[in-house]
Write an enzyme that holds these catalytic residues in place. Sequence first.
Site, PDB file in Angstrom:
ATOM      1  CD  GLU A   1      -6.517 -12.277  -2.971  1.00 46.43           C
ATOM      2  OE1 GLU A   1      -7.504 -12.374  -2.009  1.00 46.43           O
ATOM      3  OE2 GLU A   1      -6.863 -12.131  -4.141  1.00 46.43           O
TER       4      GLU A   1
ATOM      5  CG  PHE B   1      -5.971  -4.723  -3.454  1.00 47.90           C
ATOM      6  CD1 PHE B   1      -6.714  -3.650  -2.887  1.00 47.90           C
ATOM      7  CD2 PHE B   1      -5.243  -5.493  -2.711  1.00 47.90           C
ATOM      8  CE1 PHE B   1      -6.666  -3.774  -1.282  1.00 47.90           C
ATOM      9  CE2 PHE B   1      -5.231  -5.555  -1.282  1.00 47.90           C
ATOM     10  CZ  PHE B   1      -6.161  -4.331  -0.832  1.00 47.90           C
TER      11      PHE B   1
ATOM     12  CB  ILE C   1      -3.585 -40.247 -12.085  1.00 46.84           C
ATOM     13  CG1 ILE C   1      -4.062 -40.483 -10.517  1.00 46.84           C
ATOM     14  CG2 ILE C   1      -4.483 -41.033 -12.926  1.00 46.84           C
ATOM     15  CD1 ILE C   1      -5.211 -40.052 -10.057  1.00 46.84           C
TER      16      ILE C   1
ATOM     17  CG  ASP D   1     -10.705 -10.133   6.754  1.00 47.54           C
ATOM     18  OD1 ASP D   1      -9.867 -10.853   6.914  1.00 47.54           O
ATOM     19  OD2 ASP D   1     -11.205  -9.353   7.528  1.00 47.54           O
TER      20      ASP D   1
HETATM   21  N1  COS Z   1      -9.960  -6.704   9.745  1.00 45.77           N
HETATM   22  C1  COS Z   1      -9.928  -5.176  10.493  1.00 45.77           C
HETATM   23  N2  COS Z   1      -8.880  -4.886  11.080  1.00 45.77           N
HETATM   24  C2  COS Z   1      -7.965  -5.714  11.207  1.00 45.77           C
HETATM   25  C3  COS Z   1      -7.536  -7.033  10.559  1.00 45.77           C
HETATM   26  C4  COS Z   1      -8.986  -7.316   9.791  1.00 45.77           C
HETATM   27  N3  COS Z   1      -8.750  -8.520   9.228  1.00 45.77           N
HETATM   28  N4  COS Z   1      -6.463  -7.514  10.783  1.00 45.77           N
HETATM   29  C5  COS Z   1      -5.991  -6.548  11.328  1.00 45.77           C
HETATM   30  N5  COS Z   1      -6.720  -5.317  11.760  1.00 45.77           N
HETATM   31  C6  COS Z   1      -6.388  -4.279  12.440  1.00 45.77           C
HETATM   32  C7  COS Z   1      -5.922  -4.729  13.932  1.00 45.77           C
HETATM   33  O1  COS Z   1      -7.195  -4.794  14.647  1.00 45.77           O
HETATM   34  C8  COS Z   1      -5.002  -3.690  14.277  1.00 45.77           C
HETATM   35  O2  COS Z   1      -5.580  -2.392  14.570  1.00 45.77           O
HETATM   36  P1  COS Z   1      -5.282  -1.341  15.760  1.00 45.77           P
HETATM   37  O3  COS Z   1      -4.102  -0.826  15.387  1.00 45.77           O
HETATM   38  O4  COS Z   1      -6.314  -0.723  15.912  1.00 45.77           O
HETATM   39  O5  COS Z   1      -5.067  -1.952  16.912  1.00 45.77           O
HETATM   40  C9  COS Z   1      -4.279  -3.337  12.987  1.00 45.77           C
HETATM   41  O6  COS Z   1      -5.068  -3.814  11.981  1.00 45.77           O
HETATM   42  C10 COS Z   1      -2.975  -3.982  12.785  1.00 45.77           C
HETATM   43  O7  COS Z   1      -2.953  -5.328  13.141  1.00 45.77           O
HETATM   44  P2  COS Z   1      -2.081  -6.436  13.309  1.00 45.77           P
HETATM   45  O8  COS Z   1      -1.173  -5.722  14.737  1.00 45.77           O
HETATM   46  O9  COS Z   1      -2.613  -7.572  13.737  1.00 45.77           O
HETATM   47  O10 COS Z   1      -1.083  -6.279  12.338  1.00 45.77           O
HETATM   48  P3  COS Z   1       0.052  -6.995  11.814  1.00 45.77           P
HETATM   49  O11 COS Z   1       1.154  -6.055  11.264  1.00 45.77           O
HETATM   50  O12 COS Z   1       0.595  -8.115  12.837  1.00 45.77           O
HETATM   51  O13 COS Z   1      -0.327  -8.027  10.670  1.00 45.77           O
HETATM   52  C11 COS Z   1      -1.315  -9.685   9.359  1.00 45.77           C
HETATM   53  C12 COS Z   1      -1.323  -8.717  10.471  1.00 45.77           C
HETATM   54  C13 COS Z   1      -0.271 -10.561   9.293  1.00 45.77           C
HETATM   55  C14 COS Z   1      -2.530 -10.534   9.503  1.00 45.77           C
HETATM   56  C15 COS Z   1      -1.307  -8.826   8.164  1.00 45.77           C
HETATM   57  O14 COS Z   1      -0.262  -7.957   7.881  1.00 45.77           O
HETATM   58  C16 COS Z   1      -1.528  -9.715   6.657  1.00 45.77           C
HETATM   59  O15 COS Z   1      -2.684  -9.982   6.404  1.00 45.77           O
HETATM   60  N6  COS Z   1      -0.476 -10.074   6.132  1.00 45.77           N
HETATM   61  C17 COS Z   1      -0.696 -10.679   4.720  1.00 45.77           C
HETATM   62  C18 COS Z   1      -0.745  -9.617   3.698  1.00 45.77           C
HETATM   63  C19 COS Z   1      -1.190 -10.137   2.395  1.00 45.77           C
HETATM   64  O16 COS Z   1      -2.420 -10.789   2.424  1.00 45.77           O
HETATM   65  N7  COS Z   1      -0.523  -9.731   1.434  1.00 45.77           N
HETATM   66  C20 COS Z   1      -0.884 -10.278   0.146  1.00 45.77           C
HETATM   67  C21 COS Z   1      -0.935  -9.228  -0.840  1.00 45.77           C
HETATM   68  S1  COS Z   1      -2.257  -8.486  -1.004  1.00 45.77           S
HETATM   69  S2  COS Z   1      -3.157  -9.304  -2.519  1.00 45.77           S
END
Ligand code: COS
Length: 386
Positions: free
Chosen positions: A363, A122, A337, A239
């Site tokens: 992640e 991924f 330990i 998720d």
């Molecule tokens: N499921 C579905 N839709 C989602 C979602 C989810 N879990 N999380 C966010 N979205 C959608 C939001 O609803 C929003 O949609 P709209 O544009 O229609 O309003 C859009 O995505 C953008 O969401 P948001 O504004 O919350 O995005 P941000 O840029 O603030 O980022 C986080 C949100 C911080 C939660 C995200 O960037 C994240 O998960 N970061 C970590 C990434 C990660 O895990 N990296 C590891 C590498 S991958 S192995």
Amino acid sequence: MNYFLTDDQKMIKDLAAQIAREKIAPIAAELDETGEFPHEIVKVLAQSDLFRVFIPTEYEGLGGGMFDMCLVVEELSKACGGIALAYAASGLGTIPIILFGTEEQKKKYLPRLASGEILAAFGLTESGAGSDAASIKTTAKPDGDSYVLNGTKQWITNGGEASIYTVIALTDPARGVRGSSALLVEKGTPGFDFGKKENKMGIRASVTRELVFQDCRVPKSSILSKEGMGFLVAMRTLDQSRPGVAAQALGIAQGALDKAVEYSRERHQFGKPISSFQGLQFMMADMATQVEAARALTYSVARAVDAGEKDVSRMSAMAKVFASDTAMRVTTDAVQIFGGYGYMKDYPMEKMMRDAKITQIYEGTNQIQREVIALGLIKESVRGKK
Ligand code: COS
């Protein structure tokens, strides 16, 4: 505790435990040292049908979903978090195909992923886009019947070993993250290469590399979902996959706890086994309680994901945070330990502590998970007031 596993699940768990004990434990320290990818173990897992467990039955899987995958990851991680990751990361790469693939894409890839003939990966992270995943810069410019990819993905687990990659790239950069799309890119596609192999603190038997795209042309049919849905594909995938990280953390923690208890019975100081000292007993009691709580949460969340529960972001984040923080605490206490021996590379404890650390980072860092949890709470509260 009894988690009421089905007979099939008990069989899967026992099989994974046997492989961990007999095949992984004897080579874990060596692969940690050399950083070699566990090709032989991947073959064993494939021959044992363990790659099938989370793939739907229509595509030659066993249809068990994320819960069964977590059972396998937990057992493998008890012996080596790094080797377990080669398996778990293929799961992460497979989830977007299961969730968003067309019938044709599923038929093309899922049976081969189920048999373990190929691995998946991924590709979301970039040098400038970690926690802020929305700031990716890799582009996939539409051109006739193709997309032309340019950019570099960083820290991709299974990079170079996997045959199929879900890559999140901007198909319409002007729209920012709303112009991102998820594309399936096969290894061997001209213009798709691998950058340096990372030299990591822990999980060293897993491979982490860059994905480098230079005018890499993929057919338009390689898109998952639709143009503009890349961020959603990524978020929905994470998720589902985060309970898998929780399971990895849980396995590392349980493995460390088991070894610490065993060692405390064998090690004598002041004329008695150190297990007879209350200071250590209380420590081990807390470790065991935390591990069991992490297991209960991880299993519940994985089961909710499989049951098709609608909004799993928050609970998935909770499982990942709790299990990974538990793994860090428990492995640190396990080193304590073991005392001086725990600090030496002759014993597996320091490796388990190093392996545990990444589960708080990848992640989505635990800070990001806490943000997801808190924002979910606040949104729910606002909705409740309307
Ligand atoms: N499921 C579905 N839709 C989602 C979602 C989810 N879990 N999380 C966010 N979205 C959608 C939001 O609803 C929003 O949609 P709209 O544009 O229609 O309003 C859009 O995505 C953008 O969401 P948001 O504004 O919350 O995005 P941000 O840029 O603030 O980022 C986080 C949100 C911080 C939660 C995200 O960037 C994240 O998960 N970061 C970590 C990434 C990660 O895990 N990296 C590891 C590498 S991958 S192995």
